[in-house]
Design a protein around this motif. Sequence first.
Motif, short mmCIF file in Angstrom:
data_model
loop_
_atom_site.label_atom_id
_atom_site.label_comp_id
_atom_site.label_asym_id
_atom_site.label_seq_id
_atom_site.Cartn_x
_atom_site.Cartn_y
_atom_site.Cartn_z
N ALA A 56 0.82 -1.22 0.00
CA ALA A 56 0.00 0.00 0.00
C ALA A 56 0.85 1.26 0.00
O ALA A 56 0.42 2.32 -0.49
CB ALA A 56 -0.94 0.00 1.20
N ALA A 57 2.07 1.18 0.52
CA ALA A 57 2.96 2.34 0.55
C ALA A 57 3.79 2.48 -0.71
O ALA A 57 4.63 3.38 -0.80
CB ALA A 57 3.87 2.24 1.77
N GLY A 58 3.58 1.58 -1.65
CA GLY A 58 4.33 1.64 -2.90
C GLY A 58 5.66 0.92 -2.86
O GLY A 58 6.42 0.96 -3.84
N GLN A 59 5.97 0.25 -1.76
CA GLN A 59 7.21 -0.51 -1.65
C GLN A 59 7.04 -1.88 -2.31
O GLN A 59 6.02 -2.54 -2.13
CB GLN A 59 7.60 -0.68 -0.18
CG GLN A 59 7.88 0.62 0.54
CD GLN A 59 9.02 1.39 -0.09
OE1 GLN A 59 10.09 0.82 -0.36
NE2 GLN A 59 8.79 2.68 -0.35
N PRO A 60 8.05 -2.31 -3.08
CA PRO A 60 7.90 -3.58 -3.81
C PRO A 60 7.89 -4.80 -2.87
O PRO A 60 8.71 -4.89 -1.96
CB PRO A 60 9.12 -3.61 -4.73
CG PRO A 60 10.11 -2.70 -4.09
CD PRO A 60 9.33 -1.64 -3.38
N ILE A 61 6.94 -5.68 -3.10
CA ILE A 61 6.90 -6.98 -2.43
C ILE A 61 7.72 -7.98 -3.23
O ILE A 61 8.49 -8.77 -2.70
CB ILE A 61 5.45 -7.48 -2.28
CG1 ILE A 61 4.65 -6.52 -1.41
CG2 ILE A 61 5.42 -8.89 -1.70
CD1 ILE A 61 3.16 -6.82 -1.37
N ASP A 62 7.55 -7.93 -4.55
CA ASP A 62 8.23 -8.84 -5.47
C ASP A 62 7.98 -8.32 -6.88
O ASP A 62 7.21 -7.37 -7.09
CB ASP A 62 7.67 -10.27 -5.32
CG ASP A 62 8.57 -11.33 -5.95
OD1 ASP A 62 9.67 -10.98 -6.42
OD2 ASP A 62 8.17 -12.50 -5.98
N GLN A 63 8.61 -8.95 -7.84
CA GLN A 63 8.34 -8.70 -9.25
C GLN A 63 7.92 -10.01 -9.89
O GLN A 63 8.45 -11.07 -9.57
CB GLN A 63 9.56 -8.13 -9.96
CG GLN A 63 9.90 -6.71 -9.53
CD GLN A 63 10.99 -6.11 -10.41
OE1 GLN A 63 11.85 -6.82 -10.90
NE2 GLN A 63 10.95 -4.79 -10.58
N GLY A 64 6.96 -9.94 -10.80
CA GLY A 64 6.49 -11.17 -11.44
C GLY A 64 5.54 -10.89 -12.57
O GLY A 64 5.52 -9.78 -13.13
#
Length: 475
Positions: A56-64
């Motif tokens: 929600a804060a725009g920080q990446p969890i992962d890329q996929g």
Amino acid sequence: MLARHHDPIAAIATAPGRGGVGIVRVSGKGLQGLVQTLCGRPLTPRQATYLPFCDAAGQPIDQGLALYFPAPHSYTGEDVLELQAHGGPVVLQLLLARCLEAANQPDPASGQRVLPGLRVAQPGEFTERAFLNDKIDLAQAEAIADLIDASTEAAARSASRSLSGAFSHEIHALRDALIHLRMLVEATLDFPEEEIDFLRKADARGQLSKLEQTLAQVRQRAQQGALLREGIKVVIAGQPNAGKSSLLNALAGAELAIVTPIAGTTRDKVQQTIQIEGVPLHVIDTAGLRESHDEVERIGIARAWDEIAGADAVLFLHDLSRCDAPEYIAADADVAGAMAEKVSKNVPVIDVWNKSDCAAPAARLVATVGARASVRLSARTGDGLADLRRTLLDVVGWQAAPEGVFIARARHVQALHAVAEHLAQAAAQLDATGPALDLLAEELRLAQNALGDITGEFSSDDLLGVIFSSFCIGK
């Protein structure tokens, strides 16, 4: 449909644990807003898009990869979104939590929540949606779980055939023929002055006979498919030191059970699943059957009898090296008598004469007990094992699996049995002098309902609940 069937749902669709790729799946109506919130852009339908998955804060969890399947061209028949990320359990839980969080965010355009009511899916709920939205029938839905659970190549191929609709096609063909026959009978009831002459001219008896023949073929293939799915519980039983553990090891091709010359070495059951011609066999080695004052051994013997009573087939092991000893013969007779009381007459018992490699020549000629199947072998050298494997398949009714075999469940076999009984009653009515056409029509209706239970046309919500609850979450 129940109210919960209208809720949007989400779940991790891959198996628990670490892997190269993990999938989070969402299904529901109108997912465009959620797609925009999660991905930051619209997605081209059925085209993989590589992008970052952010919190929600725009920080990446992962890329996929993100894939969007608009209704009705999706697995569930609803809009479906799949997020394919790295397969770490923490990453996937974060993605799932982000989906649930994003669904409750306000849409900038409307001010309403992005996807109200999004919840975690129950076991099998995605496949249940596919069934309820007419993407698959119930037999195909069950085949999905059977394909996942298949323990042999033959079972997997048969489940794949059922999933593609081979089994359902057979059921629908039977149903269509049954409907045509019902139509003739119902028409005769509407015009009673015509009665049996009308049915004779339409060859109703010939149609019913052909229907019964086709049903017999489908039942035979369904029974084969049920064997592939369920496997066969085979219990090895007999006196101590007859070679039960050695036989289990020989069948499994591994040293699973401890083998010693000491009577009573096996105190509890040892189980291994093997396959013969693609059929799973759940082979259970049990404690030697005898009178014992050892409390632990007595418990093991009691458990052995419990396994014998619930077996699909029993291997009654005899020791050829002791078959001329009076005390051994008497003890074997006691075991045979107890087995006759505890084992159903429908369960095959195979007499296995072991230690052929060290028995005297006269002992090798020992006769078959009664009319039961009998095999002579050596668990130590492996001589005769091939005969035992073939005999096991023969006594449980397995035939070499043709390509036409489809996976089936016990409930399918039971439903087809019910169809056969109703058709037999219908034939008896049709062959009677002055047949009761209303009873004939009712038997045909009940036969059609039993067929409908297989594909889900007449299935109760309770049955559906039992079936889909056995699925994994996310499928």
